[in-house]
Design a protein around this motif. Structure first.
Motif, PDB file in Angstrom:
ATOM      1  N   PRO A 182     -36.630  30.770  -4.572  1.00 35.73           N
ATOM      2  CA  PRO A 182     -37.432  31.687  -3.751  1.00 35.73           C
ATOM      3  C   PRO A 182     -37.232  31.477  -2.249  1.00 35.73           C
ATOM      4  O   PRO A 182     -37.142  32.439  -1.485  1.00 35.73           O
ATOM      5  CB  PRO A 182     -38.877  31.362  -4.142  1.00 35.73           C
ATOM      6  N   TYR A 183     -37.121  30.214  -1.827  1.00 32.18           N
ATOM      7  CA  TYR A 183     -36.886  29.934  -0.406  1.00 32.18           C
ATOM      8  C   TYR A 183     -35.525  30.467   0.019  1.00 32.18           C
ATOM      9  O   TYR A 183     -35.375  31.031   1.108  1.00 32.18           O
ATOM     10  CB  TYR A 183     -36.939  28.424  -0.133  1.00 32.18           C
ATOM     11  N   PHE A 184     -34.537  30.284  -0.828  1.00 31.30           N
ATOM     12  CA  PHE A 184     -33.187  30.729  -0.511  1.00 31.30           C
ATOM     13  C   PHE A 184     -33.113  32.253  -0.408  1.00 31.30           C
ATOM     14  O   PHE A 184     -32.528  32.791   0.530  1.00 31.30           O
ATOM     15  CB  PHE A 184     -32.207  30.206  -1.574  1.00 31.30           C
ATOM     16  N   VAL A 185     -33.721  32.956  -1.368  1.00 29.76           N
ATOM     17  CA  VAL A 185     -33.699  34.426  -1.367  1.00 29.76           C
ATOM     18  C   VAL A 185     -34.408  34.969  -0.122  1.00 29.76           C
ATOM     19  O   VAL A 185     -33.881  35.848   0.578  1.00 29.76           O
ATOM     20  CB  VAL A 185     -34.334  34.990  -2.655  1.00 29.76           C
ATOM     21  N   CYS A 186     -35.585  34.443   0.172  1.00 32.83           N
ATOM     22  CA  CYS A 186     -36.319  34.904   1.369  1.00 32.83           C
ATOM     23  C   CYS A 186     -35.564  34.568   2.644  1.00 32.83           C
ATOM     24  O   CYS A 186     -35.529  35.362   3.592  1.00 32.83           O
ATOM     25  CB  CYS A 186     -37.710  34.291   1.390  1.00 32.83           C
ATOM     26  N   GLY A 187     -34.958  33.392   2.686  1.00 31.30           N
ATOM     27  CA  GLY A 187     -34.196  32.994   3.868  1.00 31.30           C
ATOM     28  C   GLY A 187     -32.984  33.866   4.102  1.00 31.30           C
ATOM     29  O   GLY A 187     -32.717  34.295   5.230  1.00 31.30           O
TER      30      GLY A 187
ATOM     31  N   SER B 214     -43.265  44.251  -0.184  1.00 32.51           N
ATOM     32  CA  SER B 214     -44.477  43.448  -0.391  1.00 32.51           C
ATOM     33  C   SER B 214     -44.868  43.404  -1.863  1.00 32.51           C
ATOM     34  O   SER B 214     -45.408  42.413  -2.342  1.00 32.51           O
ATOM     35  CB  SER B 214     -45.646  44.021   0.422  1.00 32.51           C
ATOM     36  N   ILE B 215     -44.614  44.473  -2.574  1.00 35.70           N
ATOM     37  CA  ILE B 215     -44.916  44.510  -4.009  1.00 35.70           C
ATOM     38  C   ILE B 215     -43.957  43.611  -4.780  1.00 35.70           C
ATOM     39  O   ILE B 215     -44.345  42.913  -5.726  1.00 35.70           O
ATOM     40  CB  ILE B 215     -44.847  45.963  -4.531  1.00 35.70           C
ATOM     41  N   VAL B 216     -42.685  43.584  -4.383  1.00 44.03           N
ATOM     42  CA  VAL B 216     -41.676  42.814  -5.086  1.00 44.03           C
ATOM     43  C   VAL B 216     -41.744  41.320  -4.726  1.00 44.03           C
ATOM     44  O   VAL B 216     -41.317  40.468  -5.524  1.00 44.03           O
ATOM     45  CB  VAL B 216     -40.276  43.388  -4.780  1.00 44.03           C
ATOM     46  N   ALA B 217     -42.301  40.980  -3.585  1.00 41.27           N
ATOM     47  CA  ALA B 217     -42.317  39.597  -3.105  1.00 41.27           C
ATOM     48  C   ALA B 217     -42.904  38.601  -4.109  1.00 41.27           C
ATOM     49  O   ALA B 217     -42.343  37.510  -4.287  1.00 41.27           O
ATOM     50  CB  ALA B 217     -43.044  39.516  -1.770  1.00 41.27           C
ATOM     51  N   PRO B 218     -44.008  38.896  -4.777  1.00 39.52           N
ATOM     52  CA  PRO B 218     -44.504  37.912  -5.761  1.00 39.52           C
ATOM     53  C   PRO B 218     -43.529  37.661  -6.910  1.00 39.52           C
ATOM     54  O   PRO B 218     -43.519  36.569  -7.490  1.00 39.52           O
ATOM     55  CB  PRO B 218     -45.797  38.551  -6.283  1.00 39.52           C
ATOM     56  N   LEU B 219     -42.705  38.631  -7.218  1.00 36.14           N
ATOM     57  CA  LEU B 219     -41.715  38.437  -8.274  1.00 36.14           C
ATOM     58  C   LEU B 219     -40.633  37.447  -7.853  1.00 36.14           C
ATOM     59  O   LEU B 219     -40.067  36.740  -8.690  1.00 36.14           O
ATOM     60  CB  LEU B 219     -41.088  39.772  -8.673  1.00 36.14           C
ATOM     61  N   VAL B 220     -40.363  37.389  -6.549  1.00 30.92           N
ATOM     62  CA  VAL B 220     -39.402  36.416  -6.043  1.00 30.92           C
ATOM     63  C   VAL B 220     -39.930  35.006  -6.280  1.00 30.92           C
ATOM     64  O   VAL B 220     -39.173  34.088  -6.615  1.00 30.92           O
ATOM     65  CB  VAL B 220     -39.110  36.664  -4.543  1.00 30.92           C
ATOM     66  N   LEU B 221     -41.225  34.835  -6.146  1.00 29.20           N
ATOM     67  CA  LEU B 221     -41.835  33.525  -6.385  1.00 29.20           C
ATOM     68  C   LEU B 221     -41.615  33.066  -7.825  1.00 29.20           C
ATOM     69  O   LEU B 221     -41.453  31.872  -8.087  1.00 29.20           O
ATOM     70  CB  LEU B 221     -43.328  33.588  -6.062  1.00 29.20           C
ATOM     71  N   LEU B 222     -41.582  33.995  -8.755  1.00 24.52           N
ATOM     72  CA  LEU B 222     -41.356  33.645 -10.160  1.00 24.52           C
ATOM     73  C   LEU B 222     -39.953  33.084 -10.405  1.00 24.52           C
ATOM     74  O   LEU B 222     -39.712  32.421 -11.418  1.00 24.52           O
ATOM     75  CB  LEU B 222     -41.593  34.855 -11.055  1.00 24.52           C
ATOM     76  N   MET B 223     -39.010  33.346  -9.486  1.00 22.72           N
ATOM     77  CA  MET B 223     -37.673  32.783  -9.614  1.00 22.72           C
ATOM     78  C   MET B 223     -37.708  31.260  -9.555  1.00 22.72           C
ATOM     79  O   MET B 223     -36.795  30.592 -10.027  1.00 22.72           O
ATOM     80  CB  MET B 223     -36.757  33.318  -8.516  1.00 22.72           C
ATOM     81  N   GLY B 224     -38.769  30.723  -8.961  1.00 22.92           N
ATOM     82  CA  GLY B 224     -38.910  29.272  -8.874  1.00 22.92           C
ATOM     83  C   GLY B 224     -39.034  28.614 -10.232  1.00 22.92           C
ATOM     84  O   GLY B 224     -38.830  27.402 -10.355  1.00 22.92           O
ATOM     85  N   ASP B 225     -39.369  29.360 -11.266  1.00 21.32           N
ATOM     86  CA  ASP B 225     -39.430  28.801 -12.622  1.00 21.32           C
ATOM     87  C   ASP B 225     -38.035  28.405 -13.123  1.00 21.32           C
ATOM     88  O   ASP B 225     -37.910  27.514 -13.953  1.00 21.32           O
ATOM     89  CB  ASP B 225     -40.048  29.815 -13.594  1.00 21.32           C
ATOM     90  N   TYR B 226     -36.999  29.083 -12.623  1.00 24.86           N
ATOM     91  CA  TYR B 226     -35.636  28.801 -13.037  1.00 24.86           C
ATOM     92  C   TYR B 226     -34.975  27.746 -12.149  1.00 24.86           C
ATOM     93  O   TYR B 226     -34.225  26.910 -12.615  1.00 24.86           O
ATOM     94  CB  TYR B 226     -34.799  30.077 -13.037  1.00 24.86           C
ATOM     95  N   TYR B 227     -35.223  27.829 -10.873  1.00 28.48           N
ATOM     96  CA  TYR B 227     -34.702  26.864  -9.910  1.00 28.48           C
ATOM     97  C   TYR B 227     -35.689  26.812  -8.748  1.00 28.48           C
ATOM     98  O   TYR B 227     -35.958  27.849  -8.126  1.00 28.48           O
ATOM     99  CB  TYR B 227     -33.293  27.286  -9.452  1.00 28.48           C
ATOM    100  N   ALA B 228     -36.231  25.656  -8.445  1.00 34.86           N
ATOM    101  CA  ALA B 228     -37.344  25.523  -7.500  1.00 34.86           C
ATOM    102  C   ALA B 228     -37.023  26.047  -6.099  1.00 34.86           C
ATOM    103  O   ALA B 228     -37.894  26.592  -5.422  1.00 34.86           O
ATOM    104  CB  ALA B 228     -37.793  24.061  -7.415  1.00 34.86           C
ATOM    105  N   ALA B 229     -35.784  25.910  -5.657  1.00 32.08           N
ATOM    106  CA  ALA B 229     -35.418  26.309  -4.299  1.00 32.08           C
ATOM    107  C   ALA B 229     -35.040  27.780  -4.186  1.00 32.08           C
ATOM    108  O   ALA B 229     -34.880  28.296  -3.079  1.00 32.08           O
ATOM    109  CB  ALA B 229     -34.267  25.449  -3.794  1.00 32.08           C
TER     110      ALA B 229
END
Length: 144
Positions: free
Chosen positions: A81-86, A64-79
């Motif tokens: 964060p969805y791909f990593v979570c999926g 849960s702590i790391v999850a917001p950092l995954v959202l920051l990956m969207g700055d490099y490629y928009a899809a």
């Protein structure tokens, strides 16, 4: 289901449909998170159940702590964060299929009960437990 919904969200155009698919994924994730607590305590013997649940909950909270950092990956490629979570959700769901079924079984009270149950499964499947043979050989050689 949560992982599939996350990956499908990548391909759905922005709008109501995309929000619906994303909310379906969020709903499935919330259900899975609640079920994990119930399922975790069934996997461990009573004597270590609280420690095991605390250990697993700690790693869940680290996620849960790391999850917001995954959202920051969207700055490099928009899809991304969805791909990593999926991928994480789908792989954890597949790995959960290999956990033992506890419905209708007697849960172990201590670690020895759990180990004895594993040994009985090995005997039923025809596998030989080499640990017991090694220990017996070591004791015999020490006595000579």
């Amino acid at each position: 289901m949560a992982g599939v919904a996350c990956v499908v969200t990548i391909f759905v155009p922005p709008g109501t449909a995309r929000t619906s698919v994303a909310m379906l994924g969020k709903f499935a994730t919330t259900i899975a998170f609640a079920i994990v607590y119930i399922f975790t305590v069934e996997q461990y013997p009573t004597s270590v159940r609280n420690v095991a649940l605390g250990f697993c909950a700690t790693f869940g909270r680290i996620g849960s702590i790391v999850a917001p950092l995954v959202l920051l990956m969207g700055d490099y490629y928009a899809a991304l964060p969805y791909f990593v979570c999926g991928i994480c959700s789908t792989s954890s769901g597949i790995m959960a299929l290999f956990l033992s079924e506890t419905m209708g079984t007697q849960l172990p009270e201590n670690i020895d009960d759990d180990e004895n149950e594993d040994n009985e499964k090995d005997l039923d499947s025809g596998q030989v437990n080499n640990d017991d043979e090694t220990n017996t050989t070591d004791v015999e050689s020490e006595s000579n």
